[in-house]
Design a protein around this motif. Structure first.
Motif, PDB file in Angstrom:
ATOM      1  N   ALA A 191      -2.469   2.574  25.636  1.00  0.00           N
ATOM      2  CA  ALA A 191      -3.016   3.669  26.439  1.00  0.00           C
ATOM      3  C   ALA A 191      -4.254   3.174  27.176  1.00  0.00           C
ATOM      4  N   ARG A 192      -4.459   3.716  28.359  1.00  0.00           N
ATOM      5  CA  ARG A 192      -5.691   3.404  29.084  1.00  0.00           C
ATOM      6  C   ARG A 192      -6.818   4.223  28.479  1.00  0.00           C
ATOM      7  N   ASN A 193      -8.032   3.835  28.786  1.00  0.00           N
ATOM      8  CA  ASN A 193      -9.198   4.499  28.207  1.00  0.00           C
ATOM      9  C   ASN A 193      -9.224   6.006  28.447  1.00  0.00           C
ATOM     10  N   GLU A 220      -2.469   7.400  31.235  1.00  0.00           N
ATOM     11  CA  GLU A 220      -1.262   6.589  31.255  1.00  0.00           C
ATOM     12  C   GLU A 220      -1.059   5.967  29.880  1.00  0.00           C
ATOM     13  N   GLU A 221       0.158   5.995  29.433  1.00  0.00           N
ATOM     14  CA  GLU A 221       0.461   5.388  28.140  1.00  0.00           C
ATOM     15  C   GLU A 221       1.855   4.789  28.177  1.00  0.00           C
ATOM     16  N   VAL A 222       2.048   3.781  27.364  1.00  0.00           N
ATOM     17  CA  VAL A 222       3.349   3.146  27.233  1.00  0.00           C
ATOM     18  C   VAL A 222       3.661   3.073  25.749  1.00  0.00           C
ATOM     19  N   ASN A 223       4.812   3.564  25.377  1.00  0.00           N
ATOM     20  CA  ASN A 223       5.284   3.526  23.998  1.00  0.00           C
ATOM     21  C   ASN A 223       6.604   2.765  24.015  1.00  0.00           C
TER      22      ASN A 223
END
Length: 94
Positions: free
Chosen positions: A57-59, A63-66
């Protein structure tokens, strides 16, 4: 946790020989309920050599990627293959 892949998947490239066709939607199923992860491609269990789950995840959290990745080989074939599955979108990279 178990999953069935849905969503965006690469189209088959007709220029490639059939032995190197990419995995397509509906071909992949994985099961993480037991101690050893299981991966099924085209309704056949493949040998999982390595499995890793990634969450990035960005700070700001917008945006997140799982993702989950598998290094596997098909029974009777010595070549190792890698598949990445975005658990949020269902997109597969192989």
């Amino acid at each position: 946790m178990e999953g069935i892949i849905k969503g965006i998947v690469p189209k088959r490239d007709e220029a490639k020989p059939s032995s190197v066709q990419p995995v397509i939607k509906g071909d992949v199923y994985f099961d993480l309920i037991e101690n050893v992860p299981k991966l099924y491609i085209k309704n056949k269990e493949v040998d999982v050599l390595s499995m890793c789950s990634h969450y990035v995840a960005r700070n700001n959290g917008d945006e997140e990627v799982n993702m989950i990745s598998f290094v596997y080989k098909e029974k009777g074939i010595t070549d190792q293959k890698v598949i990445f599955i975005n658990l949020t979108t269902g997109e597969m990279l192989n």
